[in-house]
Design an enzyme around this catalytic site. Structure first.
Site, PDB file in Angstrom:
ATOM      1  N   LYS A 232     -15.409  28.819  34.112  1.00  0.00           N
ATOM      2  CA  LYS A 232     -14.601  29.377  34.856  1.00  0.00           C
ATOM      3  C   LYS A 232     -13.280  28.752  34.710  1.00  0.00           C
ATOM      4  CE  LYS A 232     -17.823  30.540  38.751  1.00  0.00           C
ATOM      5  NZ  LYS A 232     -17.680  31.978  38.669  1.00  0.00           N
ATOM      6  N   ARG A 306     -28.159  36.266  38.913  1.00  0.00           N
ATOM      7  CA  ARG A 306     -29.245  37.299  38.718  1.00  0.00           C
ATOM      8  C   ARG A 306     -30.422  36.646  38.068  1.00  0.00           C
ATOM      9  NH1 ARG A 306     -25.107  41.091  35.773  1.00  0.00           N
ATOM     10  NH2 ARG A 306     -23.836  39.888  37.498  1.00  0.00           N
TER      11      ARG A 306
END
Length: 451
Positions: A232, A306
């Site tokens: 990020k 996920r």
């Protein structure tokens, strides 16, 4: 103070009772009352949500006092319960890391709800206790989310869950890395590969004797998300201690359900790790086998949530629940669609989705049902594995939900994406800056409705 004197002060200060308006003034009369606070609602009809707002804002404005007495515009059971929640919520302050010179000199440590003697019933006392339990669970979750990631490691998160469960008589089993390997949770292990911290898998359970339903909650427990090799930007990384907010909600719900003695069997599962960039970090293009046997091609290592949820949901399927509910700070796409203060949620049951919305409305938390567009499932097709775990920039919240759906078996299911409301950059309304505990009140209201 006489009613006439109070009316004069209100008129002089221009207090109209509009939404968010606060009037606070000294009281010079005899007795223990030193200050009066009036909270405007801007509403002709008062609800329990309004009573929560009154309590939150009164407690917030009375933090430099040690005690307050609160008079509500109505005193039924929902109002008293909501007010008790609000008093704890409004007094919340995360000051663990302040030095003594920075900590507040006084704290609000006693609050009294004033009601007519004829209304002081055991039912209202019970509502007060329930509200305190729920408010305490929300504040506990806020503490977890606000805790810096150097202290709240996966091990520390698991230990916090165990300690909280011990206090209310719920069971808690913590699985270490070796045990996670033995259970075949290879997606959780893949995310963990770049971290120096070991992963943890937590199974909490509350099983009352006369349980009518078995509900399993699953929480994403990424205690810090650097994005893995798909790292990020620094600004996006700053608040990624909050990526375990789904785990905090899950722990809070189980602990509160046990403390409330709800006649529902409740399980809470937390899959916890960091997502870092170490030498053995998992890579785009890698393929791993999930706990349920499906193979997954990795596309973006910053879509790690996920993956850990997939293994946890597969474990949950083996518990044969009546309903699966997961909470996760899963996608930035959900914030793009709904903003920072509303959760997106998905369900494969229209009836349950409607019931969950009703629970959310009663608890004044904002949700929006999103579509499970099955034709988007083709975006997760892989040429070398059973599926990819994410795709391109479009429909990201939906494709994330469709990925999770591959791991729920035949169970009824609710997926709540709390990426926005779990952690706020600034205080908004009744919600503090930082960790919010969003989702706990709605989940408990839903459990109460099916009990």
């Amino acid at each position: 103070m006489s009613s006439g004197a109070l009316k004069r002060v209100i008129a002089e200060e221009g207090f109209k009772g509009s939404k968010g308006q606060i009037l606070q003034f000294q009281f010079s009369g005899k007795g223990q009352v030193k200050r009066i606070i009036l909270v405007g609602l801007g509403a002709a009809k008062v609800s329990s949500a309004h009573c929560r707002t009154i309590a939150v804002r009164t407690a917030r404005h009375a933090r430099r006092f040690t005690s307050i007495a609160l008079i509500l515009p109505q005193t039924d059971i929902p109002a008293v319960r909501a007010a008790a929640e609000g008093l704890l919520g409004g007094s919340y302050l995360y000051d663990r890391y302040f030095s003594e010179s920075k900590k507040p000199k006084t704290k609000l440590n006693r609050a009294v709800l004033l009601v007519d003697k004829s209304q002081n019933t055991p039912e209202l006392e019970r509502a007060l206790q329930e509200g305190a339990i729920i408010g305490g669970a929300v504040n506990f979750a806020r503490d977890l989310v606000n805790c810096p990631p150097n202290d709240l490691t996966p091990t520390a998160l698991a230990d916090a869950a165990k300690q909280a469960c011990d206090q209310v008589g719920a069971k808690c089993k913590i699985y270490n890395k070796k045990e996670i390997q033995n259970m075949g949770m290879n997606l959780l292990l893949a995310v963990n590969r770049g971290s120096a911290q070991e992963p943890r898998f937590v199974h909490m359970s509350y099983k009352p004797a006369q349980a009518k339903k078995r509900i399993v909650f699953v929480g994403k427990g990424i205690t810090f998300d650097a994005g893995g090799l798909c790292i990020k930007p620094s600004k996006a990384m700053l608040d990624m201690k909050c990526d375990m907010a789904g785990a905090a909600v899950t722990i809070g719900v189980v602990v509160a359900a046990a403390a409330l003695r709800l006649p529902v069997e409740v399980h809470g599962l937390v899959a916890s790790t960091e997502n870092m960039t170490g030498a053995d970090a998992y890579r785009p293009g890698d393929v791993f086998t999930a706990k349920n046997g499906k193979t997954v091609e990795i596309i973006n290592t910053d879509a790690e949530g996920r993956l850990v949820l997939a293994d946890a949901l597969s474990y949950a399927d083996e518990l044969e629940p009546d309903l699966l509910i997961d909470h996760a700070t899963l996608t930035g796409a959900c914030m793009v669609a709904l903003g920072p203060r509303r959760a997106g949620f998905f369900s494969n049951s229209d009836d349950i989705a409607q019931s969950y919305i009703v629970a959310a409305e009663q608890q004044d938390e904002m949700y929006w049902r999103m579509p499970l567009d099955t034709d988007l499932r083709e975006l997760l097709k892989s040429s070398i594995a059973d599926m990819k775990h994410c795709d391109g920039p479009y429909g990201g919240t939906i494709t994330a939900a469709l990925f999770l759906k591959e791991f729920i078996g035949k169970n009824k299911w609710v997926h709540v994406d709390i990426a926005g409301p779990a952690f706020l950059e600034t205080m908004h309304g009744d919600t503090p800056k930082g960790g919010t505990g969003f989702g706990i009140r709605t989940a408990l209201e839903y459990l109460r409705s099916i009990a």
